[in-house]
Design a protein around this motif. Structure first.
Motif, PDB file in Angstrom:
ATOM      1  N   MET A   1      -7.931 -60.823 -54.681  1.00  0.00           N
ATOM      2  CA  MET A   1      -9.041 -60.799 -53.765  1.00  0.00           C
ATOM      3  C   MET A   1      -8.789 -59.788 -52.639  1.00  0.00           C
ATOM      4  N   ARG A   2      -7.540 -59.646 -52.291  1.00  0.00           N
ATOM      5  CA  ARG A   2      -7.177 -58.695 -51.232  1.00  0.00           C
ATOM      6  C   ARG A   2      -7.594 -57.275 -51.611  1.00  0.00           C
ATOM      7  N   GLU A   3      -7.346 -56.893 -52.859  1.00  0.00           N
ATOM      8  CA  GLU A   3      -7.683 -55.549 -53.314  1.00  0.00           C
ATOM      9  C   GLU A   3      -9.192 -55.340 -53.338  1.00  0.00           C
ATOM     10  N   LEU A   4      -9.928 -56.378 -53.675  1.00  0.00           N
ATOM     11  CA  LEU A   4     -11.387 -56.298 -53.713  1.00  0.00           C
ATOM     12  C   LEU A   4     -11.952 -56.036 -52.323  1.00  0.00           C
ATOM     13  N   ILE A   5     -11.505 -56.789 -51.344  1.00  0.00           N
ATOM     14  CA  ILE A   5     -11.990 -56.617 -49.971  1.00  0.00           C
ATOM     15  C   ILE A   5     -11.549 -55.261 -49.421  1.00  0.00           C
ATOM     16  N   GLU A   6     -10.344 -54.847 -49.757  1.00  0.00           N
ATOM     17  CA  GLU A   6      -9.850 -53.548 -49.297  1.00  0.00           C
ATOM     18  C   GLU A   6     -10.707 -52.416 -49.861  1.00  0.00           C
ATOM     19  N   TYR A   7     -11.057 -52.494 -51.133  1.00  0.00           N
ATOM     20  CA  TYR A   7     -11.889 -51.471 -51.765  1.00  0.00           C
ATOM     21  C   TYR A   7     -13.269 -51.401 -51.112  1.00  0.00           C
ATOM     22  N   VAL A   8     -13.897 -52.550 -50.891  1.00  0.00           N
ATOM     23  CA  VAL A   8     -15.227 -52.592 -50.295  1.00  0.00           C
ATOM     24  C   VAL A   8     -15.183 -52.055 -48.862  1.00  0.00           C
ATOM     25  N   ALA A   9     -14.190 -52.486 -48.092  1.00  0.00           N
ATOM     26  CA  ALA A   9     -14.096 -52.063 -46.696  1.00  0.00           C
ATOM     27  C   ALA A   9     -13.851 -50.563 -46.584  1.00  0.00           C
ATOM     28  N   LYS A  10     -12.952 -50.034 -47.398  1.00  0.00           N
ATOM     29  CA  LYS A  10     -12.661 -48.599 -47.338  1.00  0.00           C
ATOM     30  C   LYS A  10     -13.856 -47.766 -47.772  1.00  0.00           C
ATOM     31  N   SER A  11     -14.701 -48.322 -48.624  1.00  0.00           N
ATOM     32  CA  SER A  11     -15.902 -47.604 -49.058  1.00  0.00           C
ATOM     33  C   SER A  11     -16.952 -47.541 -47.963  1.00  0.00           C
ATOM     34  N   LEU A  12     -16.941 -48.505 -47.049  1.00  0.00           N
ATOM     35  CA  LEU A  12     -17.971 -48.579 -46.017  1.00  0.00           C
ATOM     36  C   LEU A  12     -17.640 -47.807 -44.744  1.00  0.00           C
ATOM     37  N   VAL A  13     -16.370 -47.687 -44.407  1.00  0.00           N
ATOM     38  CA  VAL A  13     -15.988 -47.140 -43.103  1.00  0.00           C
ATOM     39  C   VAL A  13     -15.701 -45.641 -43.177  1.00  0.00           C
ATOM     40  N   ASP A  14     -15.653 -45.001 -41.996  1.00  0.00           N
ATOM     41  CA  ASP A  14     -15.295 -43.587 -41.900  1.00  0.00           C
ATOM     42  C   ASP A  14     -13.781 -43.394 -41.876  1.00  0.00           C
ATOM     43  N   ASN A  15     -13.076 -44.286 -41.187  1.00  0.00           N
ATOM     44  CA  ASN A  15     -11.619 -44.193 -41.057  1.00  0.00           C
ATOM     45  C   ASN A  15     -10.956 -45.154 -42.040  1.00  0.00           C
ATOM     46  N   ALA A  16     -10.914 -44.773 -43.297  1.00  0.00           N
ATOM     47  CA  ALA A  16     -10.369 -45.652 -44.328  1.00  0.00           C
ATOM     48  C   ALA A  16      -8.877 -45.903 -44.147  1.00  0.00           C
ATOM     49  N   ASP A  17      -8.177 -44.981 -43.481  1.00  0.00           N
ATOM     50  CA  ASP A  17      -6.745 -45.158 -43.298  1.00  0.00           C
ATOM     51  C   ASP A  17      -6.416 -46.217 -42.246  1.00  0.00           C
ATOM     52  N   LYS A  18      -7.401 -46.633 -41.453  1.00  0.00           N
ATOM     53  CA  LYS A  18      -7.172 -47.650 -40.427  1.00  0.00           C
ATOM     54  C   LYS A  18      -7.567 -49.052 -40.882  1.00  0.00           C
ATOM     55  N   VAL A  19      -7.929 -49.216 -42.143  1.00  0.00           N
ATOM     56  CA  VAL A  19      -8.272 -50.533 -42.666  1.00  0.00           C
ATOM     57  C   VAL A  19      -6.979 -51.289 -42.948  1.00  0.00           C
ATOM     58  N   GLU A  20      -6.880 -52.466 -42.351  1.00  0.00           N
ATOM     59  CA  GLU A  20      -5.715 -53.319 -42.567  1.00  0.00           C
ATOM     60  C   GLU A  20      -6.183 -54.680 -43.047  1.00  0.00           C
ATOM     61  N   ILE A  21      -5.488 -55.216 -44.048  1.00  0.00           N
ATOM     62  CA  ILE A  21      -5.847 -56.513 -44.592  1.00  0.00           C
ATOM     63  C   ILE A  21      -4.616 -57.396 -44.579  1.00  0.00           C
ATOM     64  N   ASN A  22      -4.789 -58.593 -44.034  1.00  0.00           N
ATOM     65  CA  ASN A  22      -3.718 -59.569 -43.999  1.00  0.00           C
ATOM     66  C   ASN A  22      -4.226 -60.830 -44.689  1.00  0.00           C
ATOM     67  N   GLU A  23      -3.483 -61.318 -45.660  1.00  0.00           N
ATOM     68  CA  GLU A  23      -3.895 -62.510 -46.382  1.00  0.00           C
ATOM     69  C   GLU A  23      -2.965 -63.660 -46.031  1.00  0.00           C
ATOM     70  N   ILE A  24      -3.548 -64.767 -45.615  1.00  0.00           N
ATOM     71  CA  ILE A  24      -2.793 -65.962 -45.253  1.00  0.00           C
ATOM     72  C   ILE A  24      -3.120 -67.026 -46.290  1.00  0.00           C
ATOM     73  N   ASN A  25      -2.107 -67.437 -47.029  1.00  0.00           N
ATOM     74  CA  ASN A  25      -2.303 -68.432 -48.080  1.00  0.00           C
ATOM     75  C   ASN A  25      -2.020 -69.817 -47.537  1.00  0.00           C
ATOM     76  N   GLY A  26      -2.985 -70.710 -47.711  1.00  0.00           N
ATOM     77  CA  GLY A  26      -2.836 -72.093 -47.296  1.00  0.00           C
ATOM     78  C   GLY A  26      -2.826 -73.002 -48.506  1.00  0.00           C
ATOM     79  N   ALA A  27      -2.735 -74.287 -48.263  1.00  0.00           N
ATOM     80  CA  ALA A  27      -2.690 -75.258 -49.356  1.00  0.00           C
ATOM     81  C   ALA A  27      -4.007 -75.282 -50.131  1.00  0.00           C
ATOM     82  N   GLN A  28      -5.128 -75.300 -49.400  1.00  0.00           N
ATOM     83  CA  GLN A  28      -6.426 -75.358 -50.067  1.00  0.00           C
ATOM     84  C   GLN A  28      -7.280 -74.122 -49.820  1.00  0.00           C
ATOM     85  N   THR A  29      -7.068 -73.480 -48.689  1.00  0.00           N
ATOM     86  CA  THR A  29      -7.904 -72.357 -48.291  1.00  0.00           C
ATOM     87  C   THR A  29      -7.045 -71.145 -47.969  1.00  0.00           C
ATOM     88  N   ASN A  30      -7.489 -69.991 -48.420  1.00  0.00           N
ATOM     89  CA  ASN A  30      -6.834 -68.728 -48.101  1.00  0.00           C
ATOM     90  C   ASN A  30      -7.709 -67.970 -47.113  1.00  0.00           C
TER      91      ASN A  30
END
Length: 77
Positions: free
Chosen positions: A1-30
């Protein structure tokens, strides 16, 4: 899912190199934290939050196939 959001975000913005994604995994919700450049926050959120809602819909559809739950947080610097 991280790669999916990263791809969509980089496609939308002008500064694709400043897109940062942090994934926090929980017991039931990420949690995916999306951080973009200050000038690109409006492009990610969209008018009345429509673009952000569309990204969340894509995320929830992908998560449903994996029987997981994801939350997207958009962080502005």
């Amino acid at each position: 899912m991280r790669e999916l959001i990263e791809y969509v975000a980089k496609s939308l913005v002008d500064n694709a190199d400043k897109v940062e994604i942090n994934e926090i995994n929980g017991a039931q919700t990420n949690v995916i934290e999306l951080k973009v450049a200050k000038e690109d926050v409006g492009k990610i959120i969209g008018k009345s939050g429509r673009t952000a809602d569309a990204i969340r819909t894509i995320l929830n559809c992908g998560a449903a196939k994996q029987n997981k739950r994801y939350i997207l947080h958009i962080i502005d610097e």
